[in-house]
Design an enzyme around this catalytic site. Structure first.
Site, PDB file in Angstrom:
ATOM      1  N   GLY A  86      32.043   6.539 -43.156  1.00 32.84           N
ATOM      2  CA  GLY A  86      32.758   7.520 -43.957  1.00 32.84           C
ATOM      3  C   GLY A  86      33.905   8.100 -43.158  1.00 32.84           C
ATOM      4  O   GLY A  86      34.306   7.547 -42.133  1.00 32.84           O
ATOM      5  N   VAL A 145      36.188  11.089 -40.992  1.00 34.26           N
ATOM      6  CA  VAL A 145      35.958  11.857 -39.775  1.00 34.26           C
ATOM      7  C   VAL A 145      35.218  13.155 -40.099  1.00 34.26           C
ATOM      8  O   VAL A 145      35.540  13.842 -41.075  1.00 34.26           O
ATOM      9  CB  VAL A 145      37.302  12.183 -39.084  1.00 34.26           C
ATOM     10  CG1 VAL A 145      37.080  13.032 -37.836  1.00 34.26           C
ATOM     11  CG2 VAL A 145      38.038  10.903 -38.740  1.00 34.26           C
ATOM     12  N   ASP A 189      32.306  13.788 -41.284  1.00 36.01           N
ATOM     13  CA  ASP A 189      31.459  13.884 -42.481  1.00 36.01           C
ATOM     14  C   ASP A 189      29.991  14.077 -42.124  1.00 36.01           C
ATOM     15  O   ASP A 189      29.152  14.212 -43.010  1.00 36.01           O
ATOM     16  CB  ASP A 189      31.613  12.623 -43.348  1.00 36.01           C
ATOM     17  CG  ASP A 189      32.843  12.684 -44.235  1.00 36.01           C
ATOM     18  OD1 ASP A 189      33.417  13.778 -44.370  1.00 36.01           O
ATOM     19  OD2 ASP A 189      33.230  11.636 -44.783  1.00 36.01           O
ATOM     20  N   LYS A 206      28.083  11.970 -39.776  1.00 32.53           N
ATOM     21  CA  LYS A 206      27.324  10.731 -39.576  1.00 32.53           C
ATOM     22  C   LYS A 206      26.383  10.841 -38.379  1.00 32.53           C
ATOM     23  O   LYS A 206      25.200  10.513 -38.466  1.00 32.53           O
ATOM     24  CB  LYS A 206      28.306   9.562 -39.390  1.00 32.53           C
ATOM     25  CG  LYS A 206      29.187   9.311 -40.604  1.00 32.53           C
ATOM     26  CD  LYS A 206      30.163   8.166 -40.390  1.00 32.53           C
ATOM     27  CE  LYS A 206      31.240   8.505 -39.373  1.00 32.53           C
ATOM     28  NZ  LYS A 206      32.099   9.618 -39.799  1.00 32.53           N
ATOM     29  N   ASP A 260      25.844   3.948 -35.895  1.00 32.55           N
ATOM     30  CA  ASP A 260      26.725   5.075 -36.206  1.00 32.55           C
ATOM     31  C   ASP A 260      28.153   4.615 -35.938  1.00 32.55           C
ATOM     32  O   ASP A 260      28.522   4.338 -34.795  1.00 32.55           O
ATOM     33  CB  ASP A 260      26.370   6.270 -35.326  1.00 32.55           C
ATOM     34  CG  ASP A 260      27.242   7.484 -35.627  1.00 32.55           C
ATOM     35  OD1 ASP A 260      27.726   7.590 -36.761  1.00 32.55           O
ATOM     36  OD2 ASP A 260      27.434   8.311 -34.723  1.00 32.55           O
ATOM     37  N   PRO A 298      32.487   4.897 -36.223  1.00 32.41           N
ATOM     38  CA  PRO A 298      33.502   5.955 -36.186  1.00 32.41           C
ATOM     39  C   PRO A 298      34.245   6.094 -37.505  1.00 32.41           C
ATOM     40  O   PRO A 298      34.398   5.135 -38.259  1.00 32.41           O
ATOM     41  CB  PRO A 298      34.439   5.499 -35.061  1.00 32.41           C
ATOM     42  CG  PRO A 298      34.269   4.022 -34.998  1.00 32.41           C
ATOM     43  CD  PRO A 298      32.837   3.758 -35.370  1.00 32.41           C
ATOM     44  N   GLY A 299      34.737   7.312 -37.759  1.00 28.79           N
ATOM     45  CA  GLY A 299      35.446   7.588 -39.008  1.00 28.79           C
ATOM     46  C   GLY A 299      36.944   7.462 -38.907  1.00 28.79           C
ATOM     47  O   GLY A 299      37.617   7.296 -39.925  1.00 28.79           O
ATOM     48  N   SER A 331      68.213 -28.621 -20.127  1.00 26.66           N
ATOM     49  CA  SER A 331      68.886 -29.747 -20.780  1.00 26.66           C
ATOM     50  C   SER A 331      69.578 -30.639 -19.767  1.00 26.66           C
ATOM     51  O   SER A 331      69.550 -31.876 -19.878  1.00 26.66           O
ATOM     52  CB  SER A 331      69.904 -29.221 -21.806  1.00 26.66           C
ATOM     53  OG  SER A 331      69.250 -28.524 -22.847  1.00 26.66           O
ATOM     54  N   SER A 391      60.432 -22.761 -25.353  1.00 26.36           N
ATOM     55  CA  SER A 391      58.981 -22.688 -25.629  1.00 26.36           C
ATOM     56  C   SER A 391      58.346 -21.529 -24.861  1.00 26.36           C
ATOM     57  O   SER A 391      57.582 -21.752 -23.926  1.00 26.36           O
ATOM     58  CB  SER A 391      58.286 -24.012 -25.290  1.00 26.36           C
ATOM     59  OG  SER A 391      58.677 -24.524 -24.047  1.00 26.36           O
TER      60      SER A 391
END
Length: 646
Positions: free
Chosen positions: A41, A43, A45, A47, A120, A122-123, A490, A557
């Site tokens: 969810g 930040v 909230d 968790k 768990d 991170p938000g 070249s 290249s």
């Protein structure tokens, strides 16, 4: 046996360890089912607090952990709360200082009915890749919503990702109900808002519940504060939800081979984790991608042979016939095998700071298979807020998009998502790994194969590269000169061809400027175009080497990955990388074409060495230092290597 704790002592895990019948206790827990779930969810909230509460209420905290937790809670200050449950999960110092979750934290706990592993996640949006990592093995997602804030962008993002990854069980936990006075109208409005969003992304059903991780409402016991809610508590729901592993056992047999077990000449078995299905001795199986069929002779484990094995078990299978089977192959039910292909449409979640570079080759790891894969320009990126399909030339960090990809050889796969079925994580989910840094850059889900991959086959030729080379009396080679613009590539390449021509060698020179007048005139100088430029030149050089020629190329290249891509196209020993090493200051001083001056003035974009990087070869076959060698000397040295190798 130690004395039983007094009534005033906290009852934690130590109670179980001093139980009268430890053997019975262990046996009971050994046979419990396991549910993996994530909390996600936006930040803050709640968790980490919720998980801490689950650990605390399920008596999964040791007494020394509890004492340390109480001390940490007093130190950080928790607004009158005796214990800050989030500190049980937030292990990084940065997390505790900021009061947020950064990394994925895994915790184990159990109840009388089931064992659990919870991640768990991170938000913060910048840590979306960490959330994807946690969700990749989960059966269920608990989407937390702060009752004061409602459904936010990260709520939608994490819900979309959980659904995309194939998590079938979603719990909408409206948290912090204590801060809104357990107001039912607030709860109902949030559930209705989420329901409208969920319908739009294809989430058919979810379980909503009002909770408070802080107070413990509806976590392990029904709350009197929400008498209007008659649904299950969070723990009750977690204990009874159907497991994906149960459904996987009903699917056809799939076992990616991890290891060929050959302890002696009398035993040859194939070890791996059964991803789905059931297997018994005598079952007919098919080994893919070869398609060879046989039957299972034995199911071998450390504890002895089994009469049957099911999804989730790691076993060694022995086969009735001596057929070719190695790591990366898949042993499957003979009458219901998975597919084999080398071109796909896939959904990607980009997880690297450096954006996707279309055309670049990455390692693709799917089950036990590792192949080289080239990603095309995305068809579109997904706006997780509106579900719009947006035009995209690349994918940046945390972006989600759909693109086609091609592997260098066929792989065994199944579409990740099947209607109404458990997601095929083992043979449908993959990661992309940067070939130079070995960093994981993306997680992906295979949607379907591109049928054209099964309609194009190699045509057998009677006259091959060996016959062409024998006719020319030389060994084919690709002499690849790389270096900054103005380094002298070249000039040196031209001298090399002249010397070989005088020696009656059959050669062809591909020059960077010349091919852009024809073969590659449609390409610019962006990073993606440079990669495609080298890919095309590499394919042409390979064809010319197949014709028995010594091919000399002179290209800036700039990227090591693309030079390695060309090296992989030709037989080992036939790619001779020549690093024409000229300091940038010296190359600018020469500036025959005036390109550096234009780049410095901002008139020429994406110029190597100025605003586009050059990745110098680390172990070239030939290192030419143009500050100490003349072009003539450099050419002589290269010819000596080419002729010496021939």
């Amino acid at each position: 046996m130690a004395d039983q704790p007094t009534a005033t002592e906290p009852k934690y895990v130590t109670d179980a360890l001093i139980a009268d019948d430890i053997d019975a206790y262990l046996a009971t827990h050994q046979h419990k089912t396991m549910l993996r779930f994530i909390t996600c969810g936006s930040v803050d909230d709640g968790k980490s607090t919720l998980i801490g509460r689950l650990l605390y209420d399920s008596k999964m905290i040791f007494e020394d952990q509890l004492a340390a937790l109480e001390a940490d809670s007093r130190r950080v200050g928790t607004q009158g709360q005796e214990i800050d449950f989030a500190l049980l999960v937030d292990g990084l110092a940065a997390e505790r200082e900021q009061g947020i979750t950064i990394d994925v934290a895994y915790r184990f706990f159990s109840t009388e009915k089931r064992k659990f592993i919870v991640a768990d996640t991170p938000g913060h949006e910048q840590y979306t890749r960490n959330m994807v990592t946690g969700a990749s093995t989960a059966d269920l997602a608990v989407i937390l919503v702060d009752a004061r804030k409602g459904v936010l962008t990260q709520t939608r993002r994490h819900s979309y990702l959980a659904h995309l990854i194939g998590i079938r069980h979603i719990v909408l936990a409206v948290n912090k109900m204590d801060l809104v006075g357990y107001d039912r109208a607030t709860y109902d409005a949030i559930v209705a808002d989420y329901h409208a969003f969920a319908d739009g992304i294809g989430i058919d059903a979810f379980t909503a519940m009002p909770i408070s991780g802080f107070k413990g409402d509806n976590i392990t016991a029904p709350s009197t504060n929400t008498s209007w809610y008659d649904g299950p508590t969070l723990i009750a729901h977690l204990e009874t939800v159907e497991l994906d592993s149960d459904a996987a056992a009903a699917q056809p047999l799939r076992m990616p081979v991890q290891w060929v077990n050959r302890p002696n000449l009398d035993f040859r078995g194939f070890a791996g984790l059964i991803a789905s299905g059931t297997v018994r001795p005598g079952d007919a199986v098919r080994v893919l991608p070869s398609g060879k069929t046989t039957t299972v002779a034995r199911i071998v484990t450390l504890d002895g042979d089994l009469d049957a094995a099911v999804a989730g078990q790691s076993v060694t299978l022995t086969l009735a016939d001596e057929i070719d089977c190695s790591r990366g192959d898949v042993i499957a039910a003979a009458d219901a095998p998975p597919q084999v292909a080398d071109q796909f449409e896939a959904t990607l979640v980009w997880m690297a700071d450096e954006a996707l570079i279309p055309g670049r080759a990455y390692w693709l790891k799917l089950a036990t298979q590792t192949v080289s894969a080239t990603i095309h320009q995305p068809k579109y990126a997904v706006n997780v807020n509106t579900m719009e399909h947006l035009a995209a030339k690349t994918l940046d960090l945390n972006a989600i998009g759909v693109a086609e990809l091609a592997t260098d050889r066929p792989i065994v796969f199944e579409p990740y998502a099947s209607e109404g079925a458990v997601p095929n994580k083992a043979l449908g989910g993959f990661i992309l790994v940067d070939k130079l840094t070995n960093a994981t850059v993306a997680a992906g889900m295979l949607n379907f194969s591109l049928r054209r991959a099964q309609n194009v086959h190699w045509q057998a030729l009677d006259v091959g590269r060996a016959e062409h080379a024998r006719l020319k009396n030389q060994r084919p080679a690709v002499v690849w000169l790389t270096g900054l613009s103005g380094s002298g590539k070249s000039t040196i390449a031209n001298l090399v061809e002249k010397k070989l021509h005088r020696m009656n060698r059959h050669t062809f020179l591909l020059d960077g400027d010349n091919v852009r007048h024809g073969l590659n005139k449609d390409l610019g100088f962006t990073e993606a175009d440079r990669i495609e430029n080298i890919r095309r030149v590499g394919e042409v050089a390979k064809l010319m080497a197949d014709a028995g020629l010594i091919v000399i190329t002179a290209f800036i290249s700039p990227f090591a990955a693309e030079r390695e891509m060309v090296r992989a196209m030709v037989p080992e020993g036939e790619f001779i990388e020549v690093f024409v090493d000229t300091p940038l200051a010296e190359a600018e001083r020469r500036d025959v074409k005036g390109l550096y001056a234009k780049a410095r003035a901002g008139q020429l974009k994406n110029f190597t060495g100025i605003d586009s990087p050059y990745e110098a070869p680390q172990k070239p076959e030939v290192h030419i230092d143009t500050t100490t060698m003349t072009a003539e000397q450099a050419a002589e040295r290269i010819v000596d290597v080419v002729i010496g190798d021939a």
